[in-house]
Design an enzyme around this catalytic site. Structure first.
Site, PDB file in Angstrom:
ATOM      1  CG  ASP A 585     -17.104   4.687  -6.032  1.00  0.00           C
ATOM      2  OD1 ASP A 585     -18.008   4.245  -5.310  1.00  0.00           O
ATOM      3  OD2 ASP A 585     -17.276   5.599  -6.879  1.00  0.00           O
ATOM      4  CG  ASN A 593     -27.682   3.949 -12.267  1.00  0.00           C
ATOM      5  OD1 ASN A 593     -27.630   2.996 -13.044  1.00  0.00           O
ATOM      6  ND2 ASN A 593     -27.298   3.859 -10.999  1.00  0.00           N
ATOM      7  CG  ASP A 602     -28.590  -3.231 -12.324  1.00  0.00           C
ATOM      8  OD1 ASP A 602     -28.029  -2.458 -11.512  1.00  0.00           O
ATOM      9  OD2 ASP A 602     -29.761  -3.633 -12.198  1.00  0.00           O
ATOM     10  CD  GLU A 628     -21.659   3.948  -6.902  1.00  0.00           C
ATOM     11  OE1 GLU A 628     -21.593   5.172  -6.742  1.00  0.00           O
ATOM     12  OE2 GLU A 628     -22.677   3.278  -6.623  1.00  0.00           O
TER      13      GLU A 628
END
Length: 704
Positions: A585, A593, A602, A628
């Site tokens: 992760d 973000n 992204d 993620e």
């Protein structure tokens, strides 16, 4: 690929950049000075044959690492001695026994960190795959499942192959030169080596037929060199680091220019320049004796007591350039010539290839002539496009290097030894032998003179015939002289020497124009049918691929991963073979973000996916688990092996700088399947391990 080069560039920049403002005088603490004083003379590893980094020539330590350590020692004011002779594996054992203080050009690995303390890196080298001509298609370790890689004892490559490519077999050798020879003589399919080392050794030992087929893009195989001390001498490590920090960019570039950017030493082409020692050698010897193959035209033969053929003309050229006669020792056969060479009855064999048996008593110059190896059959026999599939009896002249090539690479072929090429081809013409193997030039010579309309070339070996001079291995000066003599021959001279024996007179036979037209027409029809069939197959495969891929990262999606997980878990349950999973992760992804926007987020996920793809093994299945999170399925890998794989992922992600100078880390959960549990239980344990890694501070691997 971009990520691989980015890591290499960043490490290189770090190595040079940290020295931009290095001080000329290193300040040691009183405690450090006392420690160095009590330690006395520091014992440092000097390898015998690992150029251009660390080797020994005429009892003189040489190489990039040697000069670099001398510079560090000068800045620190320490005394040292180089320990020469032991193998790499022996050096590692000596550190454990406190018989060695510093190991140079060593790569930090989990196993070595158990007993060694490492300085910061001082240089980095790119590794590549060293292969023979027939293996030139290999450009990546991912293509080598079930194949064999030569590995010197104690090298970090063995650890990496065990962890990342467990299906690749390993062939251990004493040293790097032994590994290169194992590839050359068919004991291994390839070798992983630092490219400068491979190129230096191949040139120095005239290992023709080997080349670097491609750079290894897996960042785990980038060789990042440090110095290392025993764990109970970390203060020595710290002192060495101060010396490394004091080396300036200019000093580094000077050493790199000397050792890693080597140029051709010849100042003028085609000029023969001998050293004083070589001139004295030629004055001392009245002549140079030679044994030849008495019946191997157009290469060489004995006719009316004279040495003729291509090698005969070359030898006369050498004699003229060196102003020294070459005297023929007459033998009855090629086998007897080899026996005479072993018994030191002749100094050289002027035209032959290296084999494992021959290198026991001969050294070899660089090749001066290449030709294809082929088989000859009766005219009515069909062409054999893949000799590796041939299961038949084939004649080979006794003692020829082609015997070793066939045994190593064409195990289905049964060898029948014959006295000479003509005798073997006569057996083929009489229907007593399926085929005869030999060089294209030699069999063409025989066909043209004796077997027109009876025999034809029906197949070609992948391995070319590379011919040079064999020199008795107790005479290194003569070897050097003859290599210089070869270098002195111009391209025009080479063409003249060869063409006088290779001119072919075409006699009445097959209409080649008609044959080519028929083959082109047939090939077009075959290509059209094959193209249509493959087009339909590719269309269906593409539909299946699209439905199983994550659109953003182009990895497997959750649905595909679920199916593969169940399949591989069932195989574990049935065959009781190791099977493990890794969940990773990306740490603090939400903040990326929030700070940079979802488009940048992204891009980070896509970059992480590329890192996972580049580091993963060919046997692994990788995919996006969701958000993620990524999942890697690792068949045939136990818990410890999977932990090592996960560490490689973690280090690669941590070492990468993404767009807008973003740095990220990742947390990992690892779990190995257990008997009696379900696939869901396995994933729960991996997920719990991931949570533990997050809870303990992130950027780490935990076991579930």
């Amino acid at each position: 690929m971009k990520k691989f080069w980015f890591i290499i560039v960043m490490v290189t920049i770090a190595l040079f950049g940290m020295n931009a403002f290095a001080a000329s005088n290193v300040q040691l603490t009183e405690k450090e000075r006392q420690f160095i004083s009590e330690l006395g003379t520091i014992r440092v590893s000097n390898e015998m044959d690992w150029p251009p980094y660390n080797y020994n020539e005429r009892n003189q330590p040489k190489g990039f690492s040697i000069d670099y350590f001398k510079l560090v020692a000068e800045k620190l004011g320490i005394t040292y001695e180089f320990v020469s002779g032991p193998s790499w594996n022996d050096f590692l054992m000596m550190t454990k026994r406190n018989e060695l203080d510093v190991v140079l050009n060593i790569i930090s690995t989990p196993e070595r960190r158990k007993y060694l303390a490492f300085t910061k890196p001082y240089t980095v080298a790119i590794s590549g795959l060293v292969v023979t001509e027939r293996m030139r298609h290999l450009t990546s370790l991912r293509e080598m499942d079930g194949m064999t890689v030569a590995v010197p004892q104690g090298f970090y490559t063995a650890e990496l192959l065990r962890a990342i490519y467990p299906n690749i077999k390993r062939f251990e050798t004493k040293d790097t030169l032994g590994a290169l020879e194992a590839v050359k003589f068919g004991q291994a399919d390839a070798m992983v080596s630092e490219i400068p080392v491979a190129n230096f050794l191949m040139e120095k030992h005239t290992l023709s037929g080997l080349s670097v087929s491609g750079k290894i893009k897996d960042p785990a195989f980038a060789s990042i060199f440090s110095m290392a001390t025993r764990l109970d001498k970390t203060m020595l490590r710290d002192v060495l680091e101060k010396g490394i920090n004091a080396v300036t960019d200019e000093e580094i570039f000077a050493i790199r220019s000397k050792w890693l950017e080597r140029t051709n030493d010849k100042t003028e082409p085609n000029i023969l320049t001998l050293s004083e020692r070589e001139v004295a050698y030629l004055k001392k010897h009245d002549d140079i004796t030679m044994c030849v193959d008495p019946d191997w035209l157009p290469f060489e033969a004995v006719r009316d007591g004279e040495h003729v053929g291509i090698s005969g003309d070359y030898v006369r050229t050498f004699a003229q350039k060196l102003d020294k006669p070459f005297r023929l020792i007459k033998t009855e056969s090629w086998s007897q010539s080899l026996e005479f060479a072993q018994e030191r009855k002749c100094d050289i064999l002027p035209m032959l290839s290296a084999t494992p048996e021959r290198i026991k008593y001969l050294n070899f110059t660089k090749p001066y002539f290449n030709n294809a190896n082929v088989i000859v059959t009766r005219h009515q026999t069909a062409y054999v496009p893949e000799l590796s599939q041939l299961d038949a009896e084939v004649g080979v002249v006794e003692g020829y290097a082609l015997n070793d090539t066939i045994r190593a690479f064409y195990p289905n072929i049964q060898i029948r030894n014959v006295k000479n090429l003509h005798a073997g081809m006569k057996l083929v013409a009489e229907g007593k032998l399926f085929a005869m193997a030999g060089s294209l030039a030699a069999v063409g010579y025989q066909i043209q003179d004796y077997f027109i309309g009876q025999l034809k070339v029906a197949g070609r070996f992948d391995e070319p015939l590379e011919l040079g001079l064999g020199v008795r291995n107790d005479d290194m000066v003569l070897l050097s002289i003859l290599n210089k003599a070869i270098d002195s021959i111009s391209d025009d001279e080479h063409r003249r020497l060869v063409n006088s024996w290779m001119v072919v007179t075409y006699k009445e036979g097959l209409d080649l124009k008609l044959l080519i037209e028929i083959l082109i027409g047939f090939s077009f029809i075959a290509f059209f049918l094959l193209y249509r069939q493959r087009g339909l197959k590719k269309h269906n495969e593409e539909l299946a691929r699209i439905s199983s891929m994550d659109k953003l990262t182009n990895l497997k999606n959750r649905m595909a991963l679920d199916d593969i997980l169940i399949t591989q878990f069932n195989q574990f349950d049935r065959y009781k073979r190791p099977f493990s999973v890794i969940i990773l992760d990306v740490d603090h992804f939400k903040s990326i973000n929030d700070t940079y926007g979802h488009l940048v987020g992204d891009e980070v996920l896509v970059a992480v996916a590329k890192i996972i793809t580049s580091v993963s093994r060919s046997t692994d299945t990788t995919g996006r688990w969701g958000g993620e999170e990524f999942l890697i399925l690792c068949p045939e890998t136990d818990q410890e092996g999977t932990r090592t794989v996960a560490e490689h992922f973690r280090e690669a992600i941590e070492g990468c700088v993404f767009d807008q100078d973003i740095r990220v880390t990742a947390s990992f959960g690892v779990a190995e399947a257990r008997l009696g549990e379900s696939a869901q239980d396995l994933m729960k344990r991996a997920d719990a391990a991931l949570y533990k890694a997050k809870h303990n501070g992130r950027n780490q691997v935990c076991i579930g």
